[in-house]
Design an enzyme around this catalytic site. Structure first.
Site, PDB file in Angstrom:
ATOM      1  N   LYS A  22       0.608  -1.237   0.071  1.00  0.00           N
ATOM      2  CA  LYS A  22      -0.378  -0.033   0.067  1.00  0.00           C
ATOM      3  C   LYS A  22       1.301   1.274   0.062  1.00  0.00           C
ATOM      4  O   LYS A  22       0.950   2.343  -1.272  1.00  0.00           O
ATOM      5  CB  LYS A  22      -0.942   0.148   1.335  1.00  0.00           C
ATOM      6  CG  LYS A  22      -1.616   1.156   1.478  1.00  0.00           C
ATOM      7  CD  LYS A  22      -2.459   1.311   3.072  1.00  0.00           C
ATOM      8  CE  LYS A  22      -1.698   1.933   3.899  1.00  0.00           C
ATOM      9  NZ  LYS A  22      -1.476   3.256   4.701  1.00  0.00           N
ATOM     10  N   ASN A  23       2.132   1.011   0.814  1.00  0.00           N
ATOM     11  CA  ASN A  23       2.393   2.509   0.796  1.00  0.00           C
ATOM     12  C   ASN A  23       3.669   2.807  -0.023  1.00  0.00           C
ATOM     13  O   ASN A  23       4.784   4.130  -0.195  1.00  0.00           O
ATOM     14  CB  ASN A  23       3.367   2.654   2.466  1.00  0.00           C
ATOM     15  CG  ASN A  23       1.969   2.721   3.480  1.00  0.00           C
ATOM     16  OD1 ASN A  23       0.593   2.842   3.670  1.00  0.00           O
ATOM     17  ND2 ASN A  23       2.748   2.746   4.777  1.00  0.00           N
ATOM     18  N   CYS A 118      -4.461  12.857  12.240  1.00  0.00           N
ATOM     19  CA  CYS A 118      -5.504  11.229  12.334  1.00  0.00           C
ATOM     20  C   CYS A 118      -5.376  10.843  13.825  1.00  0.00           C
ATOM     21  O   CYS A 118      -4.789  10.970  14.646  1.00  0.00           O
ATOM     22  CB  CYS A 118      -4.654  10.304  11.185  1.00  0.00           C
ATOM     23  SG  CYS A 118      -3.150   9.870  11.389  1.00  0.00           S
ATOM     24  N   ARG A 123       0.228  14.621  13.088  1.00  0.00           N
ATOM     25  CA  ARG A 123       1.165  14.236  11.612  1.00  0.00           C
ATOM     26  C   ARG A 123       1.467  15.744  10.516  1.00  0.00           C
ATOM     27  O   ARG A 123       0.491  15.447   9.643  1.00  0.00           O
ATOM     28  CB  ARG A 123       0.005  13.519  10.604  1.00  0.00           C
ATOM     29  CG  ARG A 123       0.011  12.172  11.850  1.00  0.00           C
ATOM     30  CD  ARG A 123      -0.527  10.660  11.453  1.00  0.00           C
ATOM     31  NE  ARG A 123       0.906  10.645  10.217  1.00  0.00           N
ATOM     32  CZ  ARG A 123       0.399   9.114   9.150  1.00  0.00           C
ATOM     33  NH1 ARG A 123      -0.431   8.503   9.867  1.00  0.00           N
ATOM     34  NH2 ARG A 123       1.244   9.331   8.405  1.00  0.00           N
ATOM     35  N   ASP A 126       5.469  19.863   7.685  1.00  0.00           N
ATOM     36  CA  ASP A 126       6.535  21.116   7.258  1.00  0.00           C
ATOM     37  C   ASP A 126       7.238  20.256   7.005  1.00  0.00           C
ATOM     38  O   ASP A 126       8.227  20.937   6.099  1.00  0.00           O
ATOM     39  CB  ASP A 126       7.017  21.778   8.921  1.00  0.00           C
ATOM     40  CG  ASP A 126       7.182  20.323  10.190  1.00  0.00           C
ATOM     41  OD1 ASP A 126       6.293  19.406   9.945  1.00  0.00           O
ATOM     42  OD2 ASP A 126       8.219  20.679  10.135  1.00  0.00           O
ATOM     43  N   ASP A 308       4.194   0.571  12.371  1.00  0.00           N
ATOM     44  CA  ASP A 308       3.643  -0.480  11.258  1.00  0.00           C
ATOM     45  C   ASP A 308       3.085  -1.638  12.093  1.00  0.00           C
ATOM     46  O   ASP A 308       2.106  -2.218  11.744  1.00  0.00           O
ATOM     47  CB  ASP A 308       3.320  -0.149  10.187  1.00  0.00           C
ATOM     48  CG  ASP A 308       3.373   1.241   9.507  1.00  0.00           C
ATOM     49  OD1 ASP A 308       3.254   2.007   8.138  1.00  0.00           O
ATOM     50  OD2 ASP A 308       2.924   2.619  10.091  1.00  0.00           O
ATOM     51  N   ARG A 400      -8.560  -0.192   4.276  1.00  0.00           N
ATOM     52  CA  ARG A 400      -7.457   0.810   4.039  1.00  0.00           C
ATOM     53  C   ARG A 400      -6.487  -0.041   3.362  1.00  0.00           C
ATOM     54  O   ARG A 400      -5.581   0.251   1.992  1.00  0.00           O
ATOM     55  CB  ARG A 400      -7.305   1.808   4.569  1.00  0.00           C
ATOM     56  CG  ARG A 400      -8.562   3.117   4.868  1.00  0.00           C
ATOM     57  CD  ARG A 400      -8.240   3.796   6.166  1.00  0.00           C
ATOM     58  NE  ARG A 400      -7.355   4.574   4.544  1.00  0.00           N
ATOM     59  CZ  ARG A 400      -7.011   5.793   4.838  1.00  0.00           C
ATOM     60  NH1 ARG A 400      -7.045   6.047   6.514  1.00  0.00           N
ATOM     61  NH2 ARG A 400      -5.532   6.191   4.932  1.00  0.00           N
TER      62      ARG A 400
HETATM   63  C1  EPZ Z   1       3.938   7.033   6.180  1.00  0.00           C
HETATM   64  O1  EPZ Z   1       3.867   7.767   6.977  1.00  0.00           O
HETATM   65  C2  EPZ Z   1       3.823   5.797   6.255  1.00  0.00           C
HETATM   66  N1  EPZ Z   1       2.368   5.933   5.172  1.00  0.00           N
HETATM   67  C3  EPZ Z   1       2.866   4.973   7.553  1.00  0.00           C
HETATM   68  O2  EPZ Z   1       2.104   4.385   7.775  1.00  0.00           O
HETATM   69  C4  EPZ Z   1       4.419   5.144   8.706  1.00  0.00           C
HETATM   70  O3  EPZ Z   1       3.746   5.027   9.808  1.00  0.00           O
HETATM   71  C5  EPZ Z   1       5.253   5.801   8.210  1.00  0.00           C
HETATM   72  O4  EPZ Z   1       5.763   6.201   7.198  1.00  0.00           O
HETATM   73  C6  EPZ Z   1       6.322   6.059   8.635  1.00  0.00           C
HETATM   74  O5  EPZ Z   1       7.034   4.308   8.964  1.00  0.00           O
HETATM   75  C7  EPZ Z   1       2.386   6.034   4.252  1.00  0.00           C
HETATM   76  O6  EPZ Z   1       3.303   6.066   3.578  1.00  0.00           O
HETATM   77  C8  EPZ Z   1       1.235   6.369   3.086  1.00  0.00           C
HETATM   78  P1  EPZ Z   1       6.844  10.069   8.541  1.00  0.00           P
HETATM   79  P2  EPZ Z   1       4.544   9.438   6.522  1.00  0.00           P
HETATM   80  O7  EPZ Z   1       6.300  11.119   7.169  1.00  0.00           O
HETATM   81  O8  EPZ Z   1       5.098   9.639   5.562  1.00  0.00           O
HETATM   82  C9  EPZ Z   1       6.373  13.475  11.959  1.00  0.00           C
HETATM   83  C10 EPZ Z   1       0.391   2.739   8.323  1.00  0.00           C
HETATM   84  O9  EPZ Z   1      -0.274   2.227   8.774  1.00  0.00           O
HETATM   85  N2  EPZ Z   1       6.447  14.577  10.317  1.00  0.00           N
HETATM   86  O10 EPZ Z   1       7.784   8.664   8.734  1.00  0.00           O
HETATM   87  O11 EPZ Z   1       2.920  10.168   7.472  1.00  0.00           O
HETATM   88  C11 EPZ Z   1       4.984  12.869  12.061  1.00  0.00           C
HETATM   89  O12 EPZ Z   1       4.473  13.506  12.684  1.00  0.00           O
HETATM   90  C12 EPZ Z   1       0.196   4.484   7.416  1.00  0.00           C
HETATM   91  O13 EPZ Z   1       0.235   2.811   6.436  1.00  0.00           O
HETATM   92  C13 EPZ Z   1       6.728  15.738  10.848  1.00  0.00           C
HETATM   93  O14 EPZ Z   1       6.805  16.166  12.254  1.00  0.00           O
HETATM   94  O15 EPZ Z   1       5.396   9.211   8.068  1.00  0.00           O
HETATM   95  C14 EPZ Z   1       4.618  11.897  12.792  1.00  0.00           C
HETATM   96  O16 EPZ Z   1       5.263  11.414  14.178  1.00  0.00           O
HETATM   97  C15 EPZ Z   1       0.578   4.238   9.218  1.00  0.00           C
HETATM   98  N3  EPZ Z   1       7.070  16.796   9.726  1.00  0.00           N
HETATM   99  C16 EPZ Z   1       6.968  10.981  11.940  1.00  0.00           C
HETATM  100  O17 EPZ Z   1       7.342  12.483  11.250  1.00  0.00           O
HETATM  101  C17 EPZ Z   1       6.687  16.524   8.375  1.00  0.00           C
HETATM  102  O18 EPZ Z   1       6.605  17.231   7.492  1.00  0.00           O
HETATM  103  C18 EPZ Z   1       7.041   9.776  10.668  1.00  0.00           C
HETATM  104  O19 EPZ Z   1       6.465  10.642   9.921  1.00  0.00           O
HETATM  105  C19 EPZ Z   1       6.445  14.542   8.517  1.00  0.00           C
HETATM  106  C20 EPZ Z   1       6.806  14.492   9.361  1.00  0.00           C
END
Ligand code: EPZ
Length: 421
Positions: A22-23, A118, A123, A126, A308, A400
């Protein structure tokens, strides 16, 4: 709203095919916006998030052709006819933010709704925005929307991510393929889905080095062309189903399973007393004795233990021998499965970002509620070995990220069915 009813007690035996990730699909699909030629994706998982992404891309002008029951999708964006990704779609699926970088790179402007938070956390995006600004984009936030422009096009830049964000890495990587000059992205995420995206972009004519490491270098090109690309195996679906025979007993072969996608996870399973055998078709998994052992887990960016799979691991540790600690370092609110597992008789104490799980002999089936995708499946896994019936409501969360979950488990002997309300 559908529910899933699981009757615990049946040991599992059989094979489970693992679908495309999916991701990976959710970041490969927006890559169509980078070219006016068709992008064909194969091994696409049949999930509601994919349907939502098809809707989103169609709203931007992409011709979407879905074939082979959804496993092949041809995306053709001869022209982006609408540059606004509306809140009503983006709020359903946060990954919609991944159309921002490609639209900006291709046409120099884009308006994308802020995704909002969410269940598992605020999330913010920035880091996505700062990376694009480093490449010369002008970003304004107005009435819940990101207004991004780059009238003279994006320029290559060197940018270091404060955190190895998966989504920010993907957005910046896609944008950089058409920027003028060279981009060096430091502290980049290293997930296999990033490598899969880079492989696809390179097939489309992008010049990328270092995907899968912390530093990715992209030499911008004038144009990308179409390509055909298979979506990489879903390592989170794989890890989820690896836990099914560990919790329920028996042995299951995961078709397409690869240890290299989940080394940290497999090390923890081995320490907990799980047997993982590589076969010609994938991975054969069973527990080495009747009781698994407690282990301590800390979630980290790849190649660490995946966040995950934290909820699913907790379900397994609820009946392991001894006390385990699960430390969640990626998201601020990712223990919502804990209160539901406690209703099934689990012994879990959550203090901030750390959950302490003390194994009990057996869980008891109960009506429980799904709150997010991975929490939902952890309740299903717990129900496989719980005494009696577990009814998981709000399973739209499940749909999903898991295609045909009940069919895959039923085929291995689980007593599981979907009840449509
Ligand atoms: C991806 O989300 C995945 N989703 C998530 O899977 C997965 O848990 C996550 O990566 C971590 O591996 C998809 O790929 C569609 P991040 P993403 O940016 O990209 C903070 C599932 O269950 N952050 O690595 O949103 C954020 O708040 C989903 O399949 C900022 O602060 O994850 C989080 O605490 C859930 N500012 C951390 O970084 C930003 O601009 C990790 O987020 C971006 C992120």
């Amino acid at each position: 709203m559908d529910s899933i009813v699981v009757k615990g007690g049946a040991a599992l035996s059989g094979v489970i095919p693992i679908a495309g990730a999916k991701n990976a699909a959710l970041t490969l699909m927006p890559a169509t916006l980078l070219t006016d030629e068709p992008l064909t994706l194969t091994n696409v998982p049949r999930l509601s998030d994919i349907k939502t992404t098809n809707e989103l891309l169609s709203s931007l002008g992409t011709e979407v052709a879905v074939m082979q029951d959804g496993q092949i999708i041809v995306l053709d964006t001869a022209e982006i006819t609408n540059h606004t990704a509306h809140y009503d779609i983006v709020r359903k699926m946060r990954a919609s933010i991944l159309v921002l970088g490609p639209m900006l790179a291709r046409d120099g402007h884009a308006i994308v709704s802020l995704p909002g938070g969410c269940a598992i956390g605020a999330r913010p995006v920035d880091m996505h925005l700062k990376g694009l600004e480093a490449m010369g984009a002008k970003i304004e936030l107005k009435e819940g929307y990101i207004h991004a422009t780059a009238p003279s096009g994006l320029k290559g830049a060197t940018y270091e991510l404060p955190f190895a964000s998966v989504g920010a890495t993907e957005n910046i990587l896609m944008a950089a393929t058409l920027a003028k000059g060279t981009t060096v992205l430091k502290n980049a995420a290293r997930e296999p889905e990033i490598v899969d995206l880079a492989d696809c972009l390179i097939k489309m004519g992008a010049q990328i080095e270092g995907a899968g490491s912390s530093t990715i270098t992209i030499q911008g090109v004038d144009k990308l062309h179409g390509a055909t690309h298979p979506v990489v195996t879903d390592r989170i679906e794989l890890g989820t189903y690896m836990l099914a025979p560990v919790i329920a007993g028996g042995e299951v072969e995961l078709l397409g399973g690869r240890i290299d996608l989940l080394e940290a996870f497999c090390e923890k399973l081995d320490a907990a007393g799980v047997s993982i055998q590589e076969t010609k078709r994938g991975l054969k998994v069973s527990r080495r004795s009747d009781l698994t052992k407690a282990v301590d887990v800390t979630t980290e960016p790849f190649p660490g233990f995946p966040t995950d799979l934290q909820a699913q691991m907790m379900a397994m540790l609820c009946t392991a021998r001894g006390s385990s600690t699960l430390k969640e370092t990626i998201f601020e609110n990712r223990f919502m499965h804990a209160p539901e597992l406690i209703r099934m008789g689990a012994n879990i104490d959550v203090q901030g970002g750390v959950a302490t799980v003390t194994g009990v002999d057996k869980l008891k089936g109960a009506p429980v509620m799904a709150t997010d995708l991975r929490a939902s499946v952890s309740l299903i896994l717990a129900g496989l070995a719980a005494e009696g019936e577990t009814i998981v409501s709000r399973v739209y969360h499940l749909d999903r990220g898991y295609e045909r979950l009940e069919e895959k488990l039923m085929a291995c002997g689980a007593s599981i069915e979907r009840v449509t309300a």
